[in-house]
Scaffold this active site. Structure first.
Site, PDB file in Angstrom:
ATOM      1  N   GLU A  91     -11.499 -11.745 -32.214  1.00 23.13           N
ATOM      2  CA  GLU A  91     -12.230 -10.944 -31.218  1.00 23.13           C
ATOM      3  C   GLU A  91     -11.784 -11.321 -29.800  1.00 23.13           C
ATOM      4  O   GLU A  91     -11.650 -10.467 -28.927  1.00 23.13           O
ATOM      5  CB  GLU A  91     -13.738 -11.169 -31.371  1.00 23.13           C
ATOM      6  CG  GLU A  91     -14.320 -10.503 -32.609  1.00 23.13           C
ATOM      7  CD  GLU A  91     -15.779 -10.899 -32.851  1.00 23.13           C
ATOM      8  OE1 GLU A  91     -16.577 -10.021 -33.189  1.00 23.13           O
ATOM      9  OE2 GLU A  91     -16.104 -12.110 -32.714  1.00 23.13           O
TER      10      GLU A  91
ATOM     11  N   ASP B 148     -27.919   6.410  -6.786  1.00 20.03           N
ATOM     12  CA  ASP B 148     -27.893   7.558  -5.879  1.00 20.03           C
ATOM     13  C   ASP B 148     -26.850   7.343  -4.800  1.00 20.03           C
ATOM     14  O   ASP B 148     -26.381   6.228  -4.574  1.00 20.03           O
ATOM     15  CB  ASP B 148     -29.285   7.782  -5.273  1.00 20.03           C
ATOM     16  CG  ASP B 148     -29.788   6.567  -4.526  1.00 20.03           C
ATOM     17  OD1 ASP B 148     -29.214   6.246  -3.474  1.00 20.03           O
ATOM     18  OD2 ASP B 148     -30.753   5.920  -5.000  1.00 20.03           O
TER      19      ASP B 148
END
Ligand code: GLA
Length: 737
Positions: free
Chosen positions: A621, A541
């Site tokens: 990777e 928020d």
């Protein structure tokens, strides 16, 4: 001037009224203090000149009472007029924004216009987060004071205007000027009545590991209310509410947003009355709220940010993005590039040892990352989640020395250091609880409600906040800690504080305690990057973002689930606030396997990092990660400071796509994930947005040039996916003419 007041003659009574008008670049907001002194809402919408007072219609509706001051004026009822701050007891039976109880238990308010002032600069709120504007000539404040002579209550309605951003904030301060004790039972600082329109309500519901799922439903005479009664803004509903014209889309249509600058419980909703007026509201949750207002005292409500767009939802979100990024987030990291980090959680959970942390540090350095975060498990006797919250001293056995030693070792590898804390909590199995059982929120004589086996500390108490302050300072003073992950892993229950005289004050005062602690940390450690977290994004928020410029978006790190979570989050919050990490596959939460490339672009959605053990990766990777890190560094500014566009929806489209566009609109980064694949696919184009018209954009990887008008009208070709969840990254730059 963006705010003005004007005296006009009331069309109906011939008496004097005052009209208040707020103009922003593209919107207008208007109110009127009418001949009886009631503050009526006239208009909020696309920019308009003149006065909308003619919209007020006075009809005898029956069963709509007439306030005492109106005498036998049978067509005057607040029940049927649009209001700015509807209050209980006024004869308006719709949802009130203010309910006050007097010393006799009577709940009746009658507020009339008393005075007003207009000043340069944006108001501040004592002890609470609020939108700020450092330059006084770029913002204005309108303050309207309403007074109830009987209760001797004054309401200060504050309007903060950031005209260039189309932002208007609403604040509310209530003052008891009388001699009797009052109680505030309901305080909603934002309430607007829309006289006409056919609306949809857009809300964001969710759960742990599945936050902010968009829901769009028509507004009718059945009221729709969302909120959180958990003492925290919650996973279950986000304190963001959008009212959109039924035909509004991303690119067109009228829509409004309310966003709460508060991290406690909230309520918000919309309802249409039988005459077609729609009331939209947001404020403090009513549950467990009964705030005492003693004579001479005042109460400051948290602020609501409002914005309106006449050009659809993308513009609405962009207004909020600019407001939150540039006028809510503070400090160095509001705009500085955030460190790319490796977090230990999904790599080792609580099995933290000096050895495996240093292995992670070596791997992080090798991959070109900036910072290692030591997540949960480093303190007290924390072997699992049943103990030690509150005992914020390093577990030397696990760390093989002091925290300072570990920080030095990490720093010596050329990496910055970050650490996890969960300050607001206490484990019953902790030294802190054994010495201060009364510091936990719990109801005397009852077994407490436990959640993750922990209780919540009573942050309404100054001694508890001071303890946490000292504990946090001693962690942060152990060495250069550059990042703090501030977690919060349960909802509040058992609302009882030994210190409070009135338990109805506890939830609000808790937030004041939390904000005080966070403010002190911000002041003392201005270069510290604090990341908010609450079981992922359970307290996402604008209140938290005032202190922590980024928040861990979700504990769900699956790239595909994250598409929906981040999509929902983007409606109210800028991507710079969204913390997103690449994690291992099969994913820890749902076992899904997605390509590393897709995980990379999905996490390049704000503040970027990794949450895995890189020691388990193949050399190929690792190379791919090094290349992701390079790409993110190149694109970081565009991603975090550019304009964000939702190009499609992960809920309804077969490709989930979004883009970042530079301020001059000459550079565009498009990310997309193919959600649905076909054995015999047709050609597919992805329509772009935010480009300059009549220009040519060149793809920096393929060197193909595209005329922008076609990219906007039809789109850029998207290759058909082959294999699950393929990702796509397109970087376009406008050609100079
Ligand atoms: C919460 C957070 C996680 C992790 C754990 C540690 O769930 O969201 O990222 O920090 O706590 O206990």
């Amino acid at each position: 001037m963006s705010v003005n007041q004007e005296e006009i003659i009331d069309r109906r009574t011939g008496k004097k009224t005052i009209v208040f008008t707020i103009h922003t670049a593209h919107t207008t907001y208007q109110m009127m203090a009418d001949p009886y002194g009631y503050l009526l809402h006239l208009y909020y919408g696309r920019r308009a000149e003149g006065t909308a007072d003619y919209l007020l219609q006075y009809l005898d509706h029956g069963f709509s009472g007439n306030p005492g001051i109106a005498g036998d004026d049978r067509v005057y009822s607040l029940d049927a007029l649009p209001q700015e701050l509807p209050f209980e007891g006024s004869s308006d039976y719709r949802s009130p924004a203010l309910v006050v109880e007097d010393g006799n238990g009577t709940r009746s308010v009658d507020l009339h216009f008393e005075s007003c002032s207009i000043r340069d600069g944006k108001y501040h709120l004592d002890g609470l987060p609020a939108v700020y504007e450092e330059q006084d000539d770029r913002a204005q404040t309108l303050e309207i004071v309403l007074a109830d002579p009987c209760l001797r209550l004054k309401a200060h309605l504050l309007y903060g205007v950031l005209p260039e951003l189309d932002i208007i904030t609403r604040g509310l301060i209530l003052e008891n000027h009388g001699t009797q004790q009052l109680h505030l039972d309901k305080v909603l600082p934002a309430s607007i009545d829309f006289l006409s329109g056919s609306w949809d309500l857009i809300t964001f519901h969710g759960k742990h590991a599945g936050e902010r799922m968009l829901q769009r439903t028509p507004v009718g005479t059945i009221g729709q209310t969302i909120g959180s009664r958990r003492g925290t803004s919650s996973h279950q509903y986000n304190p963001l509410l959008i009212l959109a014209d039924r035909s509004a889309t991303e690119a067109q249509g009228l829509c409004y947003a309310m966003e709460f600058v508060y991290s406690g419980g909230f309520t918000a909703g919309a309802e249409q009355d039988p005459f077609g007026t729609t009331r939209m509201q947001m404020g403090i949750a009513e549950t467990d709220f009964r705030y005492p207002l003693a004579p001479g005292r005042c109460f400051t409500a948290p602020e609501v940010i409002m914005t309106c767009s006449g050009e659809g939802l993308t513009k609405l979100s962009q207004n909020l993005h600019r407001c939150v990024r540039d006028h809510v987030c503070r400090g160095k990291y509001a705009h500085a590039p955030r460190p790319i980090l490796l977090n230990s959680w999904e790599a080792c959970y609580m099995n933290i040892t000096r050895e495996n942390l240093l292995k992670l540090a070596d791997e992080a350095k090798d991959l070109g990352l900036d910072l290692l975060v030591v997540d949960d498990g480093w303190f007290g006797r924390r072997e699992d989640d049943r103990s030690s919250l509150g005992d914020w001293t390093a577990n030397r056995q696990k760390l093989g020395g002091t925290l300072g030693d570990l920080i030095r070792e990490v720093n010596s590898r050329g990496l910055k250091f970050g650490i996890w804390v969960e300050p607001e909590m206490i484990s019953e199995d902790s030294d802190l609880y054994r010495s201060h059982p009364d510091w936990a929120l719990r109801i005397p004589g009852r077994e407490p409600v436990r959640s993750r086996d922990q209780l919540v500390l009573d942050l309404t108490r100054a001694d508890v906040v001071d303890y946490l302050w000292k504990a946090l300072c001693s962690i942060l003073d152990e060495g250069p800690v550059e990042y703090l992950k501030w977690d919060y892993n349960r909802s509040i229950s058992d609302v009882f504080s030994h210190r409070a005289k009135d338990q109805g004050s506890v939830l609000y005062d808790y937030m004041l305690g939390l904000y005080d602690l966070l403010e002190r940390l911000n002041q003392r450690y201005p270069d510290l990057l604090i990341e908010g977290c609450s079981g992922g994004g359970g307290r996402f928020d604008a209140g938290m973002l005032y202190y922590t410029p980024q928040i861990w978006c979700s504990d769900n790190t699956d790239a595909v689930n994250r598409l929906a979570i981040q999509y929902g989050t983007s409606f109210g919050y800028p991507v710079s606030c969204i913390s997103a990490h690449v994690s291992a596959v099969p994913n820890e939460q749902n076992g899904r396997v997605t390509p590393l490339f897709t995980r990379g672009i999905t996490a390049m959605y704000g503040s970027f990092g990794y949450e895995m053990d890189p020691g388990k990766l193949s050399p190929g990777e690792k190379d791919e990660i090094r290349s992701q890190v390079r790409t993110y560094r190149e694109m970081e500014r565009l991603i975090t400071q550019g304009s964000y566009y939702r190009l499609t929806s992960p809920f309804t489209d077969s490709v989930s796509a979004w883009s970042f566009v530079s301020e001059d609109q000459k550079e565009v980064l498009v990310h997309a994930v193919i959600l649905d694949i076909d054995g015999n696919p047709g050609p597919h184009c992805l329509r772009l947005a935010g480009l300059n018209h009549g220009a040519v954009y060149r793809d920096t990887r393929t060197d193909i040039a595209y005329p922008s008008d076609y990219l906007i009208a039809i789109g850029i070709p998207v290759p058909a996916g082959h294999g699950d969840w393929q990702g796509l990254q397109i970087h376009l730059v406008q050609e100079e003419t």
